[in-house]
Scaffold this active site. Sequence first.
Site, PDB file in Angstrom:
ATOM      1  N   ALA A 180       0.868  -1.182   0.000  1.00  0.00           N
ATOM      2  CA  ALA A 180       0.000   0.000   0.000  1.00  0.00           C
ATOM      3  C   ALA A 180       0.902   1.228   0.000  1.00  0.00           C
ATOM      4  O   ALA A 180       2.061   1.160   0.423  1.00  0.00           O
ATOM      5  CB  ALA A 180      -0.891  -0.017   1.227  1.00  0.00           C
TER       6      ALA A 180
ATOM      7  N   GLY B  90       0.711  -4.932   1.047  1.00  0.00           N
ATOM      8  CA  GLY B  90      -0.467  -5.048   0.180  1.00  0.00           C
ATOM      9  C   GLY B  90      -0.211  -5.864  -1.081  1.00  0.00           C
ATOM     10  O   GLY B  90      -1.153  -6.406  -1.670  1.00  0.00           O
TER      11      GLY B  90
ATOM     12  N   GLU C 153      -0.577  -9.341  -0.003  1.00  0.00           N
ATOM     13  CA  GLU C 153      -2.002  -9.512   0.316  1.00  0.00           C
ATOM     14  C   GLU C 153      -2.862  -9.651  -0.945  1.00  0.00           C
ATOM     15  O   GLU C 153      -3.763 -10.481  -0.995  1.00  0.00           O
ATOM     16  CB  GLU C 153      -2.468  -8.329   1.177  1.00  0.00           C
TER      17      GLU C 153
ATOM     18  N   GLU D 260       4.691  -4.679   7.650  1.00  0.00           N
ATOM     19  CA  GLU D 260       3.921  -3.586   8.277  1.00  0.00           C
ATOM     20  C   GLU D 260       4.357  -3.238   9.697  1.00  0.00           C
ATOM     21  O   GLU D 260       4.391  -2.066  10.067  1.00  0.00           O
ATOM     22  CB  GLU D 260       2.416  -3.926   8.276  1.00  0.00           C
TER      23      GLU D 260
HETATM   24  N1  CAA Z   1       4.543   3.117  -1.033  1.00  0.00           N
HETATM   25  C1  CAA Z   1       4.902   4.246  -1.680  1.00  0.00           C
HETATM   26  N2  CAA Z   1       5.987   4.338  -2.472  1.00  0.00           N
HETATM   27  C2  CAA Z   1       6.740   3.225  -2.605  1.00  0.00           C
HETATM   28  C3  CAA Z   1       6.421   2.020  -1.968  1.00  0.00           C
HETATM   29  C4  CAA Z   1       5.256   1.984  -1.148  1.00  0.00           C
HETATM   30  N3  CAA Z   1       4.839   0.882  -0.517  1.00  0.00           N
HETATM   31  N4  CAA Z   1       7.368   1.106  -2.278  1.00  0.00           N
HETATM   32  C5  CAA Z   1       8.232   1.731  -3.101  1.00  0.00           C
HETATM   33  N5  CAA Z   1       7.855   2.994  -3.309  1.00  0.00           N
HETATM   34  C6  CAA Z   1       8.535   4.011  -4.116  1.00  0.00           C
HETATM   35  C7  CAA Z   1       9.744   4.603  -3.392  1.00  0.00           C
HETATM   36  O1  CAA Z   1       9.351   5.600  -2.488  1.00  0.00           O
HETATM   37  C8  CAA Z   1      10.557   5.125  -4.552  1.00  0.00           C
HETATM   38  O2  CAA Z   1      10.006   6.337  -4.975  1.00  0.00           O
HETATM   39  P1  CAA Z   1      10.982   7.592  -5.312  1.00  0.00           P
HETATM   40  O3  CAA Z   1      11.818   7.112  -6.473  1.00  0.00           O
HETATM   41  O4  CAA Z   1      10.041   8.690  -5.661  1.00  0.00           O
HETATM   42  O5  CAA Z   1      11.799   7.825  -4.090  1.00  0.00           O
HETATM   43  C9  CAA Z   1      10.272   4.093  -5.658  1.00  0.00           C
HETATM   44  O6  CAA Z   1       9.090   3.419  -5.268  1.00  0.00           O
HETATM   45  C10 CAA Z   1      11.387   3.088  -5.789  1.00  0.00           C
HETATM   46  O7  CAA Z   1      11.603   2.508  -4.531  1.00  0.00           O
HETATM   47  P2  CAA Z   1      13.075   2.340  -3.889  1.00  0.00           P
HETATM   48  O8  CAA Z   1      13.985   3.424  -4.349  1.00  0.00           O
HETATM   49  O9  CAA Z   1      12.908   2.164  -2.412  1.00  0.00           O
HETATM   50  O10 CAA Z   1      13.526   0.963  -4.584  1.00  0.00           O
HETATM   51  P3  CAA Z   1      14.504  -0.145  -4.008  1.00  0.00           P
HETATM   52  O11 CAA Z   1      14.727  -1.107  -5.110  1.00  0.00           O
HETATM   53  O12 CAA Z   1      15.693   0.471  -3.362  1.00  0.00           O
HETATM   54  O13 CAA Z   1      13.666  -0.868  -2.841  1.00  0.00           O
HETATM   55  C11 CAA Z   1      11.747  -1.926  -1.896  1.00  0.00           C
HETATM   56  C12 CAA Z   1      12.542  -1.597  -3.165  1.00  0.00           C
HETATM   57  C13 CAA Z   1      12.537  -2.888  -1.006  1.00  0.00           C
HETATM   58  C14 CAA Z   1      10.434  -2.589  -2.312  1.00  0.00           C
HETATM   59  C15 CAA Z   1      11.456  -0.614  -1.115  1.00  0.00           C
HETATM   60  O14 CAA Z   1      10.926   0.351  -2.014  1.00  0.00           O
HETATM   61  C16 CAA Z   1      10.502  -0.783   0.001  1.00  0.00           C
HETATM   62  O15 CAA Z   1      10.880  -1.270   1.067  1.00  0.00           O
HETATM   63  N6  CAA Z   1       9.210  -0.380  -0.195  1.00  0.00           N
HETATM   64  C17 CAA Z   1       8.221  -0.440   0.822  1.00  0.00           C
HETATM   65  C18 CAA Z   1       7.705  -1.862   0.997  1.00  0.00           C
HETATM   66  C19 CAA Z   1       6.690  -1.906   2.116  1.00  0.00           C
HETATM   67  O16 CAA Z   1       7.011  -1.624   3.256  1.00  0.00           O
HETATM   68  N7  CAA Z   1       5.458  -2.311   1.800  1.00  0.00           N
HETATM   69  C20 CAA Z   1       4.394  -2.396   2.735  1.00  0.00           C
HETATM   70  C21 CAA Z   1       3.610  -1.118   2.758  1.00  0.00           C
HETATM   71  S1  CAA Z   1       2.453  -1.077   4.091  1.00  0.00           S
HETATM   72  C22 CAA Z   1       1.111  -1.945   3.551  1.00  0.00           C
HETATM   73  O17 CAA Z   1       1.091  -2.548   2.504  1.00  0.00           O
HETATM   74  C23 CAA Z   1      -0.036  -1.921   4.505  1.00  0.00           C
HETATM   75  C24 CAA Z   1      -1.188  -2.783   4.184  1.00  0.00           C
HETATM   76  O18 CAA Z   1      -1.177  -3.971   4.395  1.00  0.00           O
HETATM   77  C25 CAA Z   1      -2.401  -2.182   3.653  1.00  0.00           C
END
Ligand code: CAA
Length: 258
Positions: free
Chosen positions: A63, A108, A111, A131
């Site tokens: 998400a 998400g 999920e 999360e």
């Molecule tokens: N939300 C918003 N933006 C996200 C995102 C997310 N979940 N995951 C990645 N992005 C964005 C980053 O912010 C980045 O944007 P910018 O270039 O504008 O900075 C772009 O995507 C590329 O990401 P990274 O530079 O971080 O890429 P990476 O290859 O270095 O890392 C990754 C990849 C490990 C997936 C890392 O992006 C990451 O950890 N993302 C978050 C994953 C996460 O925590 N997901 C769970 C979200 S909470 C949820 O889902 C709740 C629920 O159950 C409803």
Amino acid sequence: MGYVNYETEGAVGIITIDRPKALNALNSEVLDDLNAALDGVDLDVIRCLILTGGGQKSFVAGADIGEMFDLDIAGGEAFAHKGNDIFLRIESFPIPVIAAVNGFALGGGCEISMSCDIRICSDNALFGQPEVGLGITPGFGGTQRLARLVGSGIAKELIYSAKNIKADEAYRIGLVNAVYPQEELLPAAKKLASKIAANAPIAVRQCKKAINEGLQVSIKEGTDIECKCFGECFETHDQKEGMGAFLEKRKEKNFINK
Ligand code: CAA
């Protein structure tokens, strides 16, 4: 549609979540586009769906964290309902949905894959529910579906520790059915979808209904659901066609979804 593409190949529909700059993270707009894509599926024609992510790197990275950052309690709950409503729709969609997980399937992303009937993935896939590291719980069904799919012990370990697992581990615990090299994933998904689509559509739909509804109830209630679904197949063209082909020793079958 902006963030979601929908294309068809014969009786197979392919939905691609396409927000590569954010690794296909799910914000409200993506969720709305996904809902609209489901509205657009012609159930008279399409017999199986594939759900995948745009680009080579990510299925869905979760998400949208930016959108969630400022939410209050009511807003958090509403956002969880929004995601859950759409994922429930995927889960109970009349035809099977195959998740072709082509990279990150975090939060998400994991999920949404679990709301699909079948998951297959590429060898660079990464699954996890990160999360608690963000100060929240999984909110799009993760606490419910992961435990149902892989058992509560493994689900609790993954969710409490927020550790990610690679494709081979996801396969070992039964979260995915198969792992493919990246370039073979979509062809494999299409092959499986075509195999499903070649069978009697009413029967396949009734199987999905019986399995999904049966998992929520006792074995007796579940077998009653099965009897009803079994009965629903009779008097259809496709039941006569399938059984007729066997009795006539005929290989070709013409299933018409009637
Ligand atoms: N939300 C918003 N933006 C996200 C995102 C997310 N979940 N995951 C990645 N992005 C964005 C980053 O912010 C980045 O944007 P910018 O270039 O504008 O900075 C772009 O995507 C590329 O990401 P990274 O530079 O971080 O890429 P990476 O290859 O270095 O890392 C990754 C990849 C490990 C997936 C890392 O992006 C990451 O950890 N993302 C978050 C994953 C996460 O925590 N997901 C769970 C979200 S909470 C949820 O889902 C709740 C629920 O159950 C409803």
